[in-house]
Write a protein that holds these residues in place. Structure first.
Motif, PDB file in Angstrom:
ATOM      1  N   LEU A 198       0.825  -1.203   0.000  1.00 51.75           N
ATOM      2  CA  LEU A 198       0.000   0.000   0.000  1.00 51.75           C
ATOM      3  C   LEU A 198       0.864   1.260   0.000  1.00 51.75           C
ATOM      4  O   LEU A 198       2.001   1.239   0.464  1.00 51.75           O
ATOM      5  N   GLY A 199       0.277   2.343  -0.468  1.00 56.72           N
ATOM      6  CA  GLY A 199       0.955   3.621  -0.411  1.00 56.72           C
ATOM      7  C   GLY A 199       0.886   4.219   0.977  1.00 56.72           C
ATOM      8  O   GLY A 199       0.196   3.713   1.868  1.00 56.72           O
ATOM      9  N   GLU A 200       1.600   5.326   1.194  1.00 59.94           N
ATOM     10  CA  GLU A 200       1.673   5.967   2.496  1.00 59.94           C
ATOM     11  C   GLU A 200       0.296   6.368   3.010  1.00 59.94           C
ATOM     12  O   GLU A 200      -0.032   6.163   4.175  1.00 59.94           O
ATOM     13  N   ASP A 201      -0.543   6.963   2.135  1.00 61.40           N
ATOM     14  CA  ASP A 201      -1.867   7.424   2.571  1.00 61.40           C
ATOM     15  C   ASP A 201      -2.748   6.258   2.995  1.00 61.40           C
ATOM     16  O   ASP A 201      -3.475   6.354   3.998  1.00 61.40           O
ATOM     17  N   SER A 202      -2.696   5.157   2.256  1.00 61.97           N
ATOM     18  CA  SER A 202      -3.519   3.988   2.603  1.00 61.97           C
ATOM     19  C   SER A 202      -3.045   3.349   3.911  1.00 61.97           C
ATOM     20  O   SER A 202      -3.848   2.874   4.714  1.00 61.97           O
ATOM     21  N   GLN A 203      -1.738   3.348   4.140  1.00 57.67           N
ATOM     22  CA  GLN A 203      -1.219   2.839   5.407  1.00 57.67           C
ATOM     23  C   GLN A 203      -1.741   3.669   6.575  1.00 57.67           C
ATOM     24  O   GLN A 203      -2.157   3.128   7.609  1.00 57.67           O
ATOM     25  N   LYS A 204      -1.735   4.979   6.396  1.00 60.31           N
ATOM     26  CA  LYS A 204      -2.210   5.863   7.463  1.00 60.31           C
ATOM     27  C   LYS A 204      -3.708   5.707   7.698  1.00 60.31           C
ATOM     28  O   LYS A 204      -4.185   5.839   8.835  1.00 60.31           O
ATOM     29  N   THR A 205      -4.442   5.393   6.645  1.00 60.17           N
ATOM     30  CA  THR A 205      -5.881   5.137   6.801  1.00 60.17           C
ATOM     31  C   THR A 205      -6.099   3.895   7.655  1.00 60.17           C
ATOM     32  O   THR A 205      -6.932   3.881   8.571  1.00 60.17           O
ATOM     33  N   ALA A 206      -5.348   2.826   7.362  1.00 53.93           N
ATOM     34  CA  ALA A 206      -5.453   1.598   8.159  1.00 53.93           C
ATOM     35  C   ALA A 206      -5.072   1.866   9.605  1.00 53.93           C
ATOM     36  O   ALA A 206      -5.697   1.349  10.539  1.00 53.93           O
ATOM     37  N   LEU A 207      -4.064   2.705   9.808  1.00 56.11           N
ATOM     38  CA  LEU A 207      -3.627   3.043  11.164  1.00 56.11           C
ATOM     39  C   LEU A 207      -4.718   3.823  11.908  1.00 56.11           C
ATOM     40  O   LEU A 207      -4.956   3.590  13.098  1.00 56.11           O
ATOM     41  N   LYS A 208      -5.384   4.736  11.217  1.00 57.57           N
ATOM     42  CA  LYS A 208      -6.459   5.512  11.843  1.00 57.57           C
ATOM     43  C   LYS A 208      -7.618   4.610  12.256  1.00 57.57           C
ATOM     44  O   LYS A 208      -8.235   4.817  13.304  1.00 57.57           O
ATOM     45  N   ILE A 209      -7.897   3.582  11.433  1.00 56.69           N
ATOM     46  CA  ILE A 209      -8.956   2.631  11.798  1.00 56.69           C
ATOM     47  C   ILE A 209      -8.544   1.859  13.056  1.00 56.69           C
ATOM     48  O   ILE A 209      -9.341   1.693  13.989  1.00 56.69           O
ATOM     49  N   ALA A 210      -7.285   1.417  13.096  1.00 53.34           N
ATOM     50  CA  ALA A 210      -6.795   0.685  14.267  1.00 53.34           C
ATOM     51  C   ALA A 210      -6.759   1.578  15.501  1.00 53.34           C
ATOM     52  O   ALA A 210      -6.955   1.103  16.621  1.00 53.34           O
ATOM     53  N   ASP A 211      -6.524   2.883  15.293  1.00 52.99           N
ATOM     54  CA  ASP A 211      -6.501   3.843  16.404  1.00 52.99           C
ATOM     55  C   ASP A 211      -7.896   4.345  16.764  1.00 52.99           C
ATOM     56  O   ASP A 211      -8.025   5.191  17.666  1.00 52.99           O
ATOM     57  N   GLN A 212      -8.899   3.854  16.049  1.00 53.73           N
ATOM     58  CA  GLN A 212     -10.298   4.246  16.263  1.00 53.73           C
ATOM     59  C   GLN A 212     -10.518   5.744  16.012  1.00 53.73           C
ATOM     60  O   GLN A 212     -11.403   6.372  16.602  1.00 53.73           O
ATOM     61  N   LYS A 213      -9.719   6.324  15.106  1.00 49.68           N
ATOM     62  CA  LYS A 213      -9.886   7.731  14.751  1.00 49.68           C
ATOM     63  C   LYS A 213     -10.903   7.909  13.631  1.00 49.68           C
ATOM     64  O   LYS A 213     -11.488   8.985  13.486  1.00 49.68           O
ATOM     65  N   ILE A 214     -11.064   6.854  12.818  1.00 50.04           N
ATOM     66  CA  ILE A 214     -12.132   6.847  11.812  1.00 50.04           C
ATOM     67  C   ILE A 214     -12.790   5.471  11.846  1.00 50.04           C
ATOM     68  O   ILE A 214     -12.191   4.489  12.313  1.00 50.04           O
ATOM     69  N   ASN A 215     -14.003   5.391  11.354  1.00 52.00           N
ATOM     70  CA  ASN A 215     -14.706   4.113  11.291  1.00 52.00           C
ATOM     71  C   ASN A 215     -14.256   3.326  10.072  1.00 52.00           C
ATOM     72  O   ASN A 215     -13.805   3.895   9.068  1.00 52.00           O
ATOM     73  N   SER A 216     -14.399   2.020  10.165  1.00 51.65           N
ATOM     74  CA  SER A 216     -13.960   1.161   9.067  1.00 51.65           C
ATOM     75  C   SER A 216     -14.787   1.338   7.802  1.00 51.65           C
ATOM     76  O   SER A 216     -14.374   0.895   6.726  1.00 51.65           O
ATOM     77  N   ASP A 217     -15.958   1.986   7.891  1.00 51.97           N
ATOM     78  CA  ASP A 217     -16.778   2.224   6.701  1.00 51.97           C
ATOM     79  C   ASP A 217     -16.509   3.597   6.099  1.00 51.97           C
ATOM     80  O   ASP A 217     -17.247   4.057   5.229  1.00 51.97           O
ATOM     81  N   SER A 218     -15.446   4.280   6.562  1.00 48.12           N
ATOM     82  CA  SER A 218     -15.154   5.641   6.089  1.00 48.12           C
ATOM     83  C   SER A 218     -13.868   5.691   5.279  1.00 48.12           C
ATOM     84  O   SER A 218     -13.154   6.707   5.296  1.00 48.12           O
ATOM     85  N   ILE A 219     -13.531   4.621   4.592  1.00 39.11           N
ATOM     86  CA  ILE A 219     -12.292   4.575   3.817  1.00 39.11           C
ATOM     87  C   ILE A 219     -12.441   5.445   2.568  1.00 39.11           C
ATOM     88  O   ILE A 219     -13.360   5.230   1.774  1.00 39.11           O
TER      89      ILE A 219
ATOM     90  N   TYR B  71     -10.882  -4.734  22.222  1.00 40.88           N
ATOM     91  CA  TYR B  71     -10.426  -5.528  21.080  1.00 40.88           C
ATOM     92  C   TYR B  71     -11.602  -6.128  20.314  1.00 40.88           C
ATOM     93  O   TYR B  71     -11.684  -6.002  19.080  1.00 40.88           O
ATOM     94  N   LEU B  72     -12.505  -6.797  21.037  1.00 39.99           N
ATOM     95  CA  LEU B  72     -13.628  -7.467  20.373  1.00 39.99           C
ATOM     96  C   LEU B  72     -14.522  -6.471  19.643  1.00 39.99           C
ATOM     97  O   LEU B  72     -14.964  -6.729  18.507  1.00 39.99           O
ATOM     98  N   LYS B  73     -14.773  -5.331  20.259  1.00 45.52           N
ATOM     99  CA  LYS B  73     -15.634  -4.322  19.629  1.00 45.52           C
ATOM    100  C   LYS B  73     -15.009  -3.816  18.329  1.00 45.52           C
ATOM    101  O   LYS B  73     -15.670  -3.742  17.286  1.00 45.52           O
ATOM    102  N   LEU B  74     -13.715  -3.467  18.386  1.00 46.54           N
ATOM    103  CA  LEU B  74     -13.029  -2.935  17.211  1.00 46.54           C
ATOM    104  C   LEU B  74     -12.811  -4.012  16.159  1.00 46.54           C
ATOM    105  O   LEU B  74     -13.047  -3.785  14.950  1.00 46.54           O
ATOM    106  N   PHE B  75     -12.395  -5.181  16.592  1.00 42.76           N
ATOM    107  CA  PHE B  75     -12.108  -6.284  15.669  1.00 42.76           C
ATOM    108  C   PHE B  75     -13.356  -6.686  14.892  1.00 42.76           C
ATOM    109  O   PHE B  75     -13.323  -6.841  13.656  1.00 42.76           O
ATOM    110  N   LEU B  76     -14.475  -6.832  15.572  1.00 42.91           N
ATOM    111  CA  LEU B  76     -15.710  -7.263  14.913  1.00 42.91           C
ATOM    112  C   LEU B  76     -16.268  -6.188  13.988  1.00 42.91           C
ATOM    113  O   LEU B  76     -16.837  -6.494  12.935  1.00 42.91           O
ATOM    114  N   SER B  77     -16.082  -4.933  14.344  1.00 41.57           N
ATOM    115  CA  SER B  77     -16.577  -3.860  13.479  1.00 41.57           C
ATOM    116  C   SER B  77     -15.802  -3.819  12.160  1.00 41.57           C
ATOM    117  O   SER B  77     -16.389  -3.580  11.096  1.00 41.57           O
ATOM    118  N   ILE B  78     -14.489  -4.078  12.226  1.00 39.14           N
ATOM    119  CA  ILE B  78     -13.681  -4.107  10.994  1.00 39.14           C
ATOM    120  C   ILE B  78     -14.044  -5.330  10.162  1.00 39.14           C
ATOM    121  O   ILE B  78     -14.202  -5.239   8.932  1.00 39.14           O
TER     122      ILE B  78
END
Length: 649
Positions: free
Chosen positions: A344-365, A398-405
């Motif tokens: 992935l490119g830098e921007d896509s990596q940061k998007t995945a990181l934001k999802i893991a950090d719960q800064k954006i929702n997984s449906d907001s890519i 973990y379970l809440k975030l993992f299942l939402s993704i």
């Protein structure tokens, strides 16, 4: 004795009665039948003739000198005969057992027939591998022991169901002194399809809370007790693979089920038995080889000639023995994260990181590309699992975030087959060997010199990288002696310890890079002559990896120098080191470094250094290093060019 006399009297009356009815011949046969099959092992304590017969048979067959007996007792040649590497007196049935194989064999035979211990404490159960071997070698009837049941052993054997064996090598882990050289353990597979349900065994030192110098001192000089331990394999996979970022190599061995059973029985004998742990030789990897020899005594794995044993060297020894069928690579969770991120490119990596950090929702890519969405969500899932394994998330979080993704990921279907397949790097045993001998020649200040260098262990940043963790260096006792054409012979360096860990920082990982070096080295002084000093040089900082520059780093460092040429016998300072390591091809790499140090304790001066080292790999056993270095100290400059040929063994 009363019960025994009563039993004898009963047999006598019965015998007389039978003689009166059927005669002497039938009576004799019946008495023999009763003696052989009805009297329990404990009763044979009075039958010295039978016991003497068995001892005589063992003597005639010279069983105390048998290879298998030596393996079971961990005997090794000593200055006066043999000595067991086991130090726990509970392992021996004879007071002389540690150094006298014959006395231990006789004591084992006697104990089998005369011990008053019951059940799992009886020698038949406690030393079950010895029992099984002796039963075959001196041909005693196992029905004599039919009243002794090894319930605990049978229970464990039923749970583990040993059928095959895999030797496992987790890669080195620089943040733990005990794991810097890697580690080995044995996985014991059953009929379970998932290998994570298997059990594993290893040998390790029992350490409480010792750290730093005390830990090293005790580990080197055998102040720790080492024990064999059995545990669920998934526990080690979680620890090594998922938490410590260590790739694992699994070597499937061609041992038969019968051989595996022999190994497991010997492992049982070692339960709660200690031997003193020595960091350099009688360590985790060396002692594990006794288990493989117990499985197949024709192997001579523990006869390694080196005065020190490094885990990867034991892997080579096992592989050279011909018992490795195939090798499997188990990448660490961190390796998987880095691999997906590299797609992935830098921007896509940061998007995945934001999802893991719960800064954006997984449906907001912010992309309409399904393939890219899939990789972003898969990367976020791996990152969330890694954080949970490292206790960065609670189970509920973990379970809440993992299942939402996963919920969002399930809408996108499967990724392409093999898209995330990680190409296995060269296995550790294909790297250069652990010891190094070097011959070199060069010129410094218009004076030619020749150099001889010896390093017992292990790997440096200027050695070929294949089979080693990139950015790692572990050097012990690296010694260089020079002869100058003007007649001088001097000790150029003695690096007692020189360890470097350069772990690249990324969007998902923020490791600290560090180094520590101590030993003797030559240093130029105001008289324009070099003098031998003691040096302690620690440092810490950050490292990064770039496709163009390679692995580059910046470290803040301190430096303590002790020597008689200083005004007050020592000087201390601090500075910065920057460098880059670039692999040009599989056979050529360049190491660049620059360093500036300011000394202000006890003596004021400034030192600058710069170097460029090229490494050319010739084969697994040899390489070339071309050095160009410059330094300025006390307003004196010095330039040096050197070519070294390195032989690894």
């Amino acid at each position: 004795m009363r019960s025994y006399d009563a039993l004898q009297e009963a047999f006598s009356i019965r015998a007389k009665f039978m003689m009166e009815i059927k005669g002497f011949l039938i009576s004799g046969l019946l008495t023999g039948f009763i003696c052989a099959f009805c009297i329990p092992a404990s009763a044979i304590s009075e039958d010295n003739s039978h016991l003497n017969e068995l001892l005589k048979k063992a003597e005639e067959k010279r069983l105390s000198a048998d290879r298998y007996w030596q393996v079971l007792l961990h005997y090794k040649p000593a200055t006066t005969g043999f000595e067991s590497l086991i130090d726990d007196s509970q392992f021996f049935l004879s007071p002389e057992g540690k150094t006298n194989p014959k006395a231990e064999l006789e004591a084992t035979i006697i104990a089998l027939f005369q011990s008053d211990k019951k059940g799992d404490e009886h020698p038949k159960c406690r030393f079950i591998a010895r029992y099984e071997w002796l039963k075959t070698e001196i041909s005693f009837n196992e029905l004599l022991f039919s009243n002794i049941t090894c319930k605990e052993y049978n229970k464990i054997a039923e749970i583990i169901q040993p059928k095959s064996v895999v030797l496992v090598f987790p890669a080195s882990y620089m943040n733990n002194p005990a794991s810097m050289f890697g580690h080995t353990l044995i996985r014991i597979d059953s009929s379970h399809e998932s290998k994570l349900l298997s059990y594993a065994a290893n040998y390790a030192a029992y350490v409480e809370d010792d750290i730093g110098f005390l830990y090293a001192f005790r580990g080197i000089f055998g102040f720790y007790k080492g024990y064999f331990k059995v545990f669920p394999y998934y526990e080690r996979v979680k620890e090594y693979n998922d938490t410590e970022q260590r790739d694992m190599w699994e070597y499937n061995l061609n041992l038969t089920e019968k051989e595996v059973d022999r190994m497991f029985k010997h492992l049982w004998e070692l339960k709660d038995i200690y031997s003193y742990y020595y960091f350099f030789d009688e360590n985790c990897s060396y002692n594990l080889l006794f288990l493989l020899e117990a499985a197949r005594p024709s192997l001579h794995l523990t006869d390694m000639a080196m005065p020190w044993v490094i885990p990867v060297d034991t892997i080579r020894t096992v592989k050279d023995s011909g018992i490795v069928e195939n090798i499997e690579f188990r990448p660490a969770k961190a390796t998987k994260i880095r691999h997906i991120a590299s797609l992935l490119g830098e921007d896509s990596q940061k998007t995945a990181l934001k999802i893991a950090d719960q800064k954006i929702n997984s449906d907001s890519i912010p992309t309409h590309n399904n393939e890219e969405k899939i990789m972003i969500l898969d990367l976020a899932v791996e990152a969330v699992q890694y954080r949970y394994n490292n206790a960065e998330l609670t189970q509920d979080e973990y379970l809440k975030l993992f299942l939402s993704i996963l919920r969002e990921r399930s809408k996108l279907g499967k990724s392409e087959e093999g898209y995330y397949t990680i190409t296995a790097p060269a296995p550790p045993e294909e790297g250069h060997l652990s010891s190094r001998f070097s011959l070199g020649a060069g010129i410094t200040d218009d004076v030619l010199f020749q150099e001889i260098r010896f390093r017992p262990a292990y790997h440096s940043l200027i050695d070929p990288d294949q089979g080693f963790v990139e950015g790692s260096q572990i050097i012990f006792a690296d010694t260089a002696i020079r002869y100058y054409t003007d007649g001088r012979i001097k000790l150029e360096d003695f690096d007692l310890v020189d360890i470097v860990s350069l772990s690249p920082k990324s969007n998902f990982f923020n490791p600290l890079s560090w180094k520590v070096k101590t030993g003797l080295t030559q240093k130029m002084f105001q008289d324009k002559e070099e003098h031998l000093i003691y040096q302690l040089n620690p440092g810490f900082g950050l490292a990064y990896k770039n496709g163009i520059i390679g692995l580059w780093y910046i470290l803040a460092e301190g430096d303590l120098n002790i020597g008689g040429e200083f005004k007050e016998d020592y000087a201390a300072g601090a500075g910065i080191q920057i460098g880059a390591i670039k692999k040009i091809t599989d056979y050529w790499k360049i190491n660049l470094s620059a360093e500036t140090l300011f000394y202000g304790i006890r003596e004021w001066f400034h030192e600058n250094k710069a170097s460029a080292v090229q490494t050319f790999t010739l084969n697994q056993s040899s390489s070339l290093n071309l050095y160009l270095s410059w330094q300025e100290i006390f307003n004196n400059e010095q330039t040096e060019i050197k070519l070294n040929w390195n032989y690894y063994f």
